[in-house]
Write a protein that holds these residues in place. Sequence first.
Motif, PDB file in Angstrom:
ATOM      1  N   SER A 153       0.839  -1.188   0.000  1.00 28.21           N
ATOM      2  CA  SER A 153       0.000   0.000   0.000  1.00 28.21           C
ATOM      3  C   SER A 153       0.878   1.244   0.000  1.00 28.21           C
ATOM      4  CB  SER A 153      -0.903   0.006   1.240  1.00 28.21           C
ATOM      5  OG  SER A 153      -1.449   1.289   1.458  1.00 28.21           O
ATOM      6  N   GLU A 154       0.408   2.290  -0.675  1.00 27.43           N
ATOM      7  CA  GLU A 154       1.172   3.529  -0.736  1.00 27.43           C
ATOM      8  C   GLU A 154       1.408   4.143   0.640  1.00 27.43           C
ATOM      9  OE1 GLU A 154      -1.427   3.419  -4.520  1.00 27.43           O
ATOM     10  OE2 GLU A 154      -1.620   2.888  -2.391  1.00 27.43           O
ATOM     11  N   ASP A 155       0.598   3.761   1.612  1.00 28.32           N
ATOM     12  CA  ASP A 155       0.726   4.320   2.958  1.00 28.32           C
ATOM     13  C   ASP A 155       1.782   3.612   3.802  1.00 28.32           C
ATOM     14  OD1 ASP A 155      -1.340   6.147   2.423  1.00 28.32           O
ATOM     15  OD2 ASP A 155      -2.853   4.648   2.957  1.00 28.32           O
ATOM     16  N   GLU A 156       2.328   2.500   3.298  1.00 31.09           N
ATOM     17  CA  GLU A 156       3.361   1.791   4.055  1.00 31.09           C
ATOM     18  C   GLU A 156       4.661   2.596   4.068  1.00 31.09           C
ATOM     19  OE1 GLU A 156       3.981  -2.351   3.228  1.00 31.09           O
ATOM     20  OE2 GLU A 156       1.963  -2.579   2.421  1.00 31.09           O
ATOM     21  N   PRO A 157       5.447   2.476   5.134  1.00 27.51           N
ATOM     22  CA  PRO A 157       6.737   3.161   5.168  1.00 27.51           C
ATOM     23  C   PRO A 157       7.641   2.648   4.039  1.00 27.51           C
ATOM     24  CG  PRO A 157       6.251   2.089   7.278  1.00 27.51           C
ATOM     25  CD  PRO A 157       5.175   1.695   6.328  1.00 27.51           C
ATOM     26  N   SER A 158       8.400   3.564   3.454  1.00 28.87           N
ATOM     27  CA  SER A 158       9.343   3.187   2.394  1.00 28.87           C
ATOM     28  C   SER A 158      10.718   3.690   2.820  1.00 28.87           C
ATOM     29  CB  SER A 158       8.917   3.811   1.064  1.00 28.87           C
ATOM     30  OG  SER A 158       7.617   3.407   0.717  1.00 28.87           O
ATOM     31  N   VAL A 159      11.263   3.034   3.824  1.00 29.42           N
ATOM     32  CA  VAL A 159      12.481   3.530   4.460  1.00 29.42           C
ATOM     33  C   VAL A 159      13.608   2.507   4.443  1.00 29.42           C
ATOM     34  CG1 VAL A 159      11.247   5.150   5.943  1.00 29.42           C
ATOM     35  CG2 VAL A 159      11.628   2.800   6.741  1.00 29.42           C
ATOM     36  N   SER A 160      13.418   1.377   3.769  1.00 28.81           N
ATOM     37  CA  SER A 160      14.451   0.332   3.783  1.00 28.81           C
ATOM     38  C   SER A 160      14.754  -0.176   2.381  1.00 28.81           C
ATOM     39  CB  SER A 160      14.002  -0.834   4.672  1.00 28.81           C
ATOM     40  OG  SER A 160      13.769  -0.408   5.993  1.00 28.81           O
ATOM     41  N   PRO A 161      15.188   0.712   1.471  1.00 30.35           N
ATOM     42  CA  PRO A 161      15.531   0.248   0.119  1.00 30.35           C
ATOM     43  C   PRO A 161      16.714  -0.707   0.167  1.00 30.35           C
ATOM     44  CG  PRO A 161      16.325   2.488   0.456  1.00 30.35           C
ATOM     45  CD  PRO A 161      15.474   2.150   1.653  1.00 30.35           C
ATOM     46  N   VAL A 162      16.689  -1.731  -0.695  1.00 34.06           N
ATOM     47  CA  VAL A 162      17.768  -2.721  -0.692  1.00 34.06           C
ATOM     48  C   VAL A 162      18.692  -2.551  -1.898  1.00 34.06           C
ATOM     49  CG1 VAL A 162      16.457  -4.383   0.666  1.00 34.06           C
ATOM     50  CG2 VAL A 162      16.329  -4.471  -1.834  1.00 34.06           C
ATOM     51  N   SER A 163      18.515  -1.485  -2.664  1.00 30.83           N
ATOM     52  CA  SER A 163      19.418  -1.185  -3.776  1.00 30.83           C
ATOM     53  C   SER A 163      19.546   0.323  -3.908  1.00 30.83           C
ATOM     54  CB  SER A 163      18.881  -1.767  -5.097  1.00 30.83           C
ATOM     55  OG  SER A 163      17.716  -1.081  -5.515  1.00 30.83           O
ATOM     56  N   LEU A 164      20.639   0.764  -4.521  1.00 33.08           N
ATOM     57  CA  LEU A 164      20.805   2.195  -4.764  1.00 33.08           C
ATOM     58  C   LEU A 164      19.728   2.695  -5.720  1.00 33.08           C
ATOM     59  CD1 LEU A 164      22.449   4.792  -4.381  1.00 33.08           C
ATOM     60  CD2 LEU A 164      23.733   4.151  -6.425  1.00 33.08           C
ATOM     61  N   TYR A 165      19.352   1.874  -6.711  1.00 26.88           N
ATOM     62  CA  TYR A 165      18.273   2.263  -7.625  1.00 26.88           C
ATOM     63  C   TYR A 165      17.024   2.634  -6.832  1.00 26.88           C
ATOM     64  CZ  TYR A 165      14.390   1.758 -10.863  1.00 26.88           C
ATOM     65  OH  TYR A 165      13.237   1.977 -11.586  1.00 26.88           O
ATOM     66  N   ALA A 166      16.635   1.767  -5.904  1.00 28.59           N
ATOM     67  CA  ALA A 166      15.450   2.031  -5.083  1.00 28.59           C
ATOM     68  C   ALA A 166      15.631   3.299  -4.260  1.00 28.59           C
ATOM     69  CB  ALA A 166      15.179   0.838  -4.167  1.00 28.59           C
ATOM     70  N   ALA A 167      16.836   3.502  -3.726  1.00 35.75           N
ATOM     71  CA  ALA A 167      17.085   4.692  -2.910  1.00 35.75           C
ATOM     72  C   ALA A 167      16.948   5.963  -3.742  1.00 35.75           C
ATOM     73  CB  ALA A 167      18.477   4.606  -2.295  1.00 35.75           C
ATOM     74  N   THR A 168      17.419   5.935  -5.002  1.00 37.30           N
ATOM     75  CA  THR A 168      17.293   7.135  -5.837  1.00 37.30           C
ATOM     76  C   THR A 168      15.826   7.412  -6.162  1.00 37.30           C
ATOM     77  OG1 THR A 168      17.598   5.937  -7.954  1.00 37.30           O
ATOM     78  CG2 THR A 168      19.571   6.816  -6.882  1.00 37.30           C
ATOM     79  N   LYS A 169      15.051   6.379  -6.372  1.00 39.64           N
ATOM     80  CA  LYS A 169      13.629   6.586  -6.673  1.00 39.64           C
ATOM     81  C   LYS A 169      12.886   7.144  -5.468  1.00 39.64           C
ATOM     82  CE  LYS A 169      13.113   5.528 -10.998  1.00 39.64           C
ATOM     83  NZ  LYS A 169      12.623   6.556 -11.946  1.00 39.64           N
ATOM     84  N   ARG A 170      13.230   6.670  -4.284  1.00 36.53           N
ATOM     85  CA  ARG A 170      12.597   7.221  -3.083  1.00 36.53           C
ATOM     86  C   ARG A 170      13.038   8.668  -2.888  1.00 36.53           C
ATOM     87  NH1 ARG A 170       8.562   8.479  -0.397  1.00 36.53           N
ATOM     88  NH2 ARG A 170       8.659   8.371   1.870  1.00 36.53           N
ATOM     89  N   ALA A 171      14.307   8.960  -3.184  1.00 38.70           N
ATOM     90  CA  ALA A 171      14.788  10.334  -3.092  1.00 38.70           C
ATOM     91  C   ALA A 171      13.994  11.253  -4.014  1.00 38.70           C
ATOM     92  CB  ALA A 171      16.278  10.395  -3.425  1.00 38.70           C
ATOM     93  N   CYS A 172      13.681  10.771  -5.220  1.00 35.67           N
ATOM     94  CA  CYS A 172      12.893  11.578  -6.162  1.00 35.67           C
ATOM     95  C   CYS A 172      11.507  11.887  -5.585  1.00 35.67           C
ATOM     96  CB  CYS A 172      12.768  10.863  -7.499  1.00 35.67           C
ATOM     97  SG  CYS A 172      14.307  10.747  -8.424  1.00 35.67           S
ATOM     98  N   GLU A 173      10.896  10.905  -4.943  1.00 37.63           N
ATOM     99  CA  GLU A 173       9.584  11.139  -4.330  1.00 37.63           C
ATOM    100  C   GLU A 173       9.665  12.223  -3.258  1.00 37.63           C
ATOM    101  OE1 GLU A 173       7.780   6.577  -4.794  1.00 37.63           O
ATOM    102  OE2 GLU A 173       8.285   7.371  -2.812  1.00 37.63           O
ATOM    103  N   LEU A 174      10.696  12.168  -2.442  1.00 29.70           N
ATOM    104  CA  LEU A 174      10.849  13.164  -1.376  1.00 29.70           C
ATOM    105  C   LEU A 174      11.144  14.550  -1.949  1.00 29.70           C
ATOM    106  CD1 LEU A 174      12.900  11.010   1.146  1.00 29.70           C
ATOM    107  CD2 LEU A 174      10.486  11.634   1.312  1.00 29.70           C
ATOM    108  N   MET A 175      11.935  14.602  -3.010  1.00 27.53           N
ATOM    109  CA  MET A 175      12.195  15.873  -3.670  1.00 27.53           C
ATOM    110  C   MET A 175      10.900  16.462  -4.217  1.00 27.53           C
ATOM    111  SD  MET A 175      15.661  14.577  -5.546  1.00 27.53           S
ATOM    112  CE  MET A 175      15.736  15.870  -6.766  1.00 27.53           C
TER     113      MET A 175
END
Length: 325
Positions: free
Chosen positions: A145-167
Amino acid sequence: MRAPILVTGVAGFIGHATTHRLLARGERVIGIDNLNDYYDPALKRARLAGLEGAEGFSFRTMDVADAASVASLMRDHGVTQVVHLAAQAGVRHSIEQPFAYERSNVGGHLAVLEACRHQPGFVHLVYASSSSVYGDKPMGGQGFSEDEPSVSPVSLYAATKRACELMSQSYATLYRFPQTGLRFFTVYGPWGRPDMAYFSFTRKILSGEPIDIFGEGRMARDFTYIDDIVDGIVGALDHPPERGGHRILNIGDSQPVGLMDMIATLERALGREAIKIMKPMQPGDVTATYADVSKLNALTGYAPQVNIAEGLKRFVAWYRDYYRV
């Protein structure tokens, strides 16, 4: 005359399919792409060839991280809607080439945000995120669900995508222009990416090579056919959030398929059996992906139409025709 829509990553798998749909309904589209060699540029040029010459379409070779060029293009053409799909893809590749992800994904997203916030009368930015931002989750229970925390990416790719959302969230708060981030779940189909498992499996099965099955076949993915993905993208584009709003939406099939089941389905479509080599999980991979798409459905009526058997059948027909095999 309506202002053109900017599609970044237009020569990519999802970008070219989305552009076809937008042109078919009478939109004007400006597409940009840097045509990099992460995978065979000939496939990107072939996708582009199917768009060039179409009424309402124009193309610029451009790096999305070139902020000045992106801003100038939008300003010169009065762009007020952007579908931002350009990115450096690939979970495993992000382990080998991390700086490519910093430039294309983080720098590219920032360039688009800056151009949008300075554009008079800007209407809507729709951008690609990824299901990988959720991290790992065993099969069973409800989908992500979109409401779940997204704080534990397991790849740099995932981390960059989460960074884009926060930006995007920060820019929506500061500059009050509408944005929608779409978390894609394992997109497949004709004209797809050669680095994806179903694509590379097809090549190897047809050539008699063994296929490596990571996670010893215990993984599952929410395989989503390209036409269904485009339905969701265009539906989201047509429903911008309230002024200054930023939302995140899942876009997937909501019917996860086990890796071994996908392979069996692919074998039937090809009429050949794969030579299988079982291997352990690779760094950066997740066990399962599974989309809860109720929010996108409520907003747009989104309902995937193409199941894995039909989708792989269409892919195999395209593959045999494109590669003459």
